[in-house]
Design a protein around this motif. Structure first.
Motif, PDB file in Angstrom:
ATOM      1  N   GLN A  16       0.854  -1.216  -0.101  1.00 42.36           N
ATOM      2  CA  GLN A  16       0.033   0.008   0.085  1.00 42.36           C
ATOM      3  C   GLN A  16       0.698   1.161  -0.065  1.00 42.36           C
ATOM      4  O   GLN A  16       0.497   2.071  -0.834  1.00 42.36           O
ATOM      5  CB  GLN A  16      -0.981   0.027   1.281  1.00 42.36           C
ATOM      6  CG  GLN A  16      -2.047  -1.038   0.911  1.00 42.36           C
ATOM      7  CD  GLN A  16      -2.935  -1.076   2.161  1.00 42.36           C
ATOM      8  OE1 GLN A  16      -2.461  -0.428   3.364  1.00 42.36           O
ATOM      9  NE2 GLN A  16      -4.254  -1.440   1.873  1.00 42.36           N
ATOM     10  N   GLU A  17       1.925   1.211   0.683  1.00 44.28           N
ATOM     11  CA  GLU A  17       2.811   2.350   0.597  1.00 44.28           C
ATOM     12  C   GLU A  17       3.415   2.614  -0.644  1.00 44.28           C
ATOM     13  O   GLU A  17       3.690   3.822  -1.101  1.00 44.28           O
ATOM     14  CB  GLU A  17       3.983   2.193   1.718  1.00 44.28           C
ATOM     15  CG  GLU A  17       4.718   3.580   1.900  1.00 44.28           C
ATOM     16  CD  GLU A  17       4.081   4.419   2.428  1.00 44.28           C
ATOM     17  OE1 GLU A  17       4.537   5.720   1.965  1.00 44.28           O
ATOM     18  OE2 GLU A  17       3.023   4.571   2.980  1.00 44.28           O
ATOM     19  N   GLY A  18       3.683   1.617  -1.400  1.00 40.35           N
ATOM     20  CA  GLY A  18       4.297   1.584  -2.669  1.00 40.35           C
ATOM     21  C   GLY A  18       3.354   2.321  -3.739  1.00 40.35           C
ATOM     22  O   GLY A  18       3.380   2.986  -4.585  1.00 40.35           O
ATOM     23  N   PHE A  19       1.908   1.803  -3.475  1.00 40.46           N
ATOM     24  CA  PHE A  19       0.956   2.307  -4.211  1.00 40.46           C
ATOM     25  C   PHE A  19       0.629   3.923  -3.970  1.00 40.46           C
ATOM     26  O   PHE A  19       0.569   4.728  -4.838  1.00 40.46           O
ATOM     27  CB  PHE A  19      -0.297   1.778  -4.087  1.00 40.46           C
ATOM     28  CG  PHE A  19      -0.609   0.503  -4.616  1.00 40.46           C
ATOM     29  CD1 PHE A  19      -0.054   0.246  -5.794  1.00 40.46           C
ATOM     30  CD2 PHE A  19      -1.157  -0.598  -4.014  1.00 40.46           C
ATOM     31  CE1 PHE A  19       0.027  -0.954  -6.745  1.00 40.46           C
ATOM     32  CE2 PHE A  19      -1.378  -1.871  -4.557  1.00 40.46           C
ATOM     33  CZ  PHE A  19      -0.646  -2.125  -5.923  1.00 40.46           C
ATOM     34  N   ARG A  20       0.880   4.389  -2.785  1.00 35.33           N
ATOM     35  CA  ARG A  20       0.888   5.933  -2.349  1.00 35.33           C
ATOM     36  C   ARG A  20       1.940   6.573  -2.998  1.00 35.33           C
ATOM     37  O   ARG A  20       1.736   7.604  -3.480  1.00 35.33           O
ATOM     38  CB  ARG A  20       0.876   5.936  -0.903  1.00 35.33           C
ATOM     39  CG  ARG A  20      -0.590   5.496  -0.367  1.00 35.33           C
ATOM     40  CD  ARG A  20      -0.434   5.957   1.254  1.00 35.33           C
ATOM     41  NE  ARG A  20      -1.630   5.005   1.857  1.00 35.33           N
ATOM     42  CZ  ARG A  20      -1.110   4.134   2.825  1.00 35.33           C
ATOM     43  NH1 ARG A  20       0.297   4.108   3.219  1.00 35.33           N
ATOM     44  NH2 ARG A  20      -1.992   3.332   3.418  1.00 35.33           N
ATOM     45  N   ARG A  21       3.094   6.018  -3.089  1.00 36.07           N
ATOM     46  CA  ARG A  21       4.229   6.730  -3.422  1.00 36.07           C
ATOM     47  C   ARG A  21       4.255   6.830  -5.169  1.00 36.07           C
ATOM     48  O   ARG A  21       4.784   7.875  -5.512  1.00 36.07           O
ATOM     49  CB  ARG A  21       5.563   5.980  -3.221  1.00 36.07           C
ATOM     50  CG  ARG A  21       6.186   6.515  -1.739  1.00 36.07           C
ATOM     51  CD  ARG A  21       7.576   5.766  -1.673  1.00 36.07           C
ATOM     52  NE  ARG A  21       7.305   4.563  -0.907  1.00 36.07           N
ATOM     53  CZ  ARG A  21       7.920   3.391  -1.215  1.00 36.07           C
ATOM     54  NH1 ARG A  21       8.247   3.256  -2.266  1.00 36.07           N
ATOM     55  NH2 ARG A  21       7.537   2.367  -0.644  1.00 36.07           N
ATOM     56  N   ASP A  22       3.775   5.664  -5.892  1.00 32.72           N
ATOM     57  CA  ASP A  22       3.719   5.750  -7.033  1.00 32.72           C
ATOM     58  C   ASP A  22       2.453   6.350  -7.700  1.00 32.72           C
ATOM     59  O   ASP A  22       2.659   6.954  -8.841  1.00 32.72           O
ATOM     60  CB  ASP A  22       3.393   4.312  -7.685  1.00 32.72           C
ATOM     61  CG  ASP A  22       4.760   3.608  -7.326  1.00 32.72           C
ATOM     62  OD1 ASP A  22       5.832   4.000  -7.083  1.00 32.72           O
ATOM     63  OD2 ASP A  22       4.587   2.214  -7.436  1.00 32.72           O
ATOM     64  N   ARG A  23       1.514   6.905  -7.037  1.00 27.86           N
ATOM     65  CA  ARG A  23       0.286   7.641  -7.380  1.00 27.86           C
ATOM     66  C   ARG A  23       0.709   9.079  -7.647  1.00 27.86           C
ATOM     67  O   ARG A  23       1.578   9.796  -6.848  1.00 27.86           O
ATOM     68  CB  ARG A  23      -0.563   7.617  -6.340  1.00 27.86           C
ATOM     69  CG  ARG A  23      -2.014   8.102  -6.775  1.00 27.86           C
ATOM     70  CD  ARG A  23      -3.020   7.916  -5.739  1.00 27.86           C
ATOM     71  NE  ARG A  23      -2.813   8.484  -4.386  1.00 27.86           N
ATOM     72  CZ  ARG A  23      -3.273   8.290  -3.345  1.00 27.86           C
ATOM     73  NH1 ARG A  23      -4.420   7.630  -3.274  1.00 27.86           N
ATOM     74  NH2 ARG A  23      -2.979   8.657  -2.355  1.00 27.86           N
ATOM     75  N   PRO A  24       0.448   9.791  -8.665  1.00 28.44           N
ATOM     76  CA  PRO A  24       0.666  11.149  -8.889  1.00 28.44           C
ATOM     77  C   PRO A  24      -0.090  12.126  -7.859  1.00 28.44           C
ATOM     78  O   PRO A  24      -0.884  11.650  -7.044  1.00 28.44           O
ATOM     79  CB  PRO A  24       0.014  11.226 -10.308  1.00 28.44           C
ATOM     80  CG  PRO A  24      -0.329  10.227 -11.002  1.00 28.44           C
ATOM     81  CD  PRO A  24      -0.374   9.142  -9.758  1.00 28.44           C
ATOM     82  N   ALA A  25       0.784  13.150  -7.871  1.00 29.58           N
ATOM     83  CA  ALA A  25       0.190  14.167  -6.659  1.00 29.58           C
ATOM     84  C   ALA A  25      -1.179  14.759  -6.960  1.00 29.58           C
ATOM     85  O   ALA A  25      -1.738  15.003  -5.697  1.00 29.58           O
ATOM     86  CB  ALA A  25       1.126  15.101  -6.604  1.00 29.58           C
ATOM     87  N   GLY A  26      -1.592  14.785  -7.979  1.00 30.73           N
ATOM     88  CA  GLY A  26      -2.963  15.133  -8.056  1.00 30.73           C
ATOM     89  C   GLY A  26      -4.207  14.544  -7.931  1.00 30.73           C
ATOM     90  O   GLY A  26      -5.338  14.852  -7.873  1.00 30.73           O
TER      91      GLY A  26
END
Length: 118
Positions: free
Chosen positions: A106-116
């Motif tokens: 889940q942390e990896g998904f949060r980091r890979d998600r664009p800021a917007g």
């Protein structure tokens, strides 16, 4: 951290119930005094429930691991606790490890998600 706490607390609450019921089953099957069976299984169940509520603190995971060893050791008084303790120790380790993996993904998904993205 949230998923680890939920999964580990679920293991501890389930363990509290099974330890108490194991004591009920062990009463007629052992020559250990009934009071000893009640103390061993009752304190084990109570410790599981108390630790399930304390898992917000990091030390509670260490205490939960120590509790698993103690419940296995309680098989010296109530023989069925060797089996019950071993099963729940395996569940404890599995819950801890798998929940950490889920949190890492889940942390990896949060980091890979664009800021917007919301």
């Amino acid at each position: 951290m949230r998923y680890r706490r939920i999964v580990c607390a679920s293991v501890l609450v389930s363990e509290a119930l099974v330890v108490l019921f194991a004591g009920l089953v062990a009463l007629p099957l052992t020559d250990v005094p009934d009071a000893t069976v009640w103390w061993v299984t009752g304190l084990g169940s109570l410790a599981c429930l108390l630790l399930a509520g304390m898992l917000r603190r990091p030390w509670a995971y260490v205490a939960g691991s120590v509790l698993q060893v103690l419940i296995i050791a309680s098989g010296l008084w109530v023989r069925s606790m060797f089996f019950v303790g071993a099963v729940f120790a395996a569940l404890w380790v599995s819950a801890f490890v798998l929940a950490r993996r889920v949190e890492a993904v889940q942390e990896g998904f949060r980091r890979d998600r664009p800021a917007g993205d919301a």
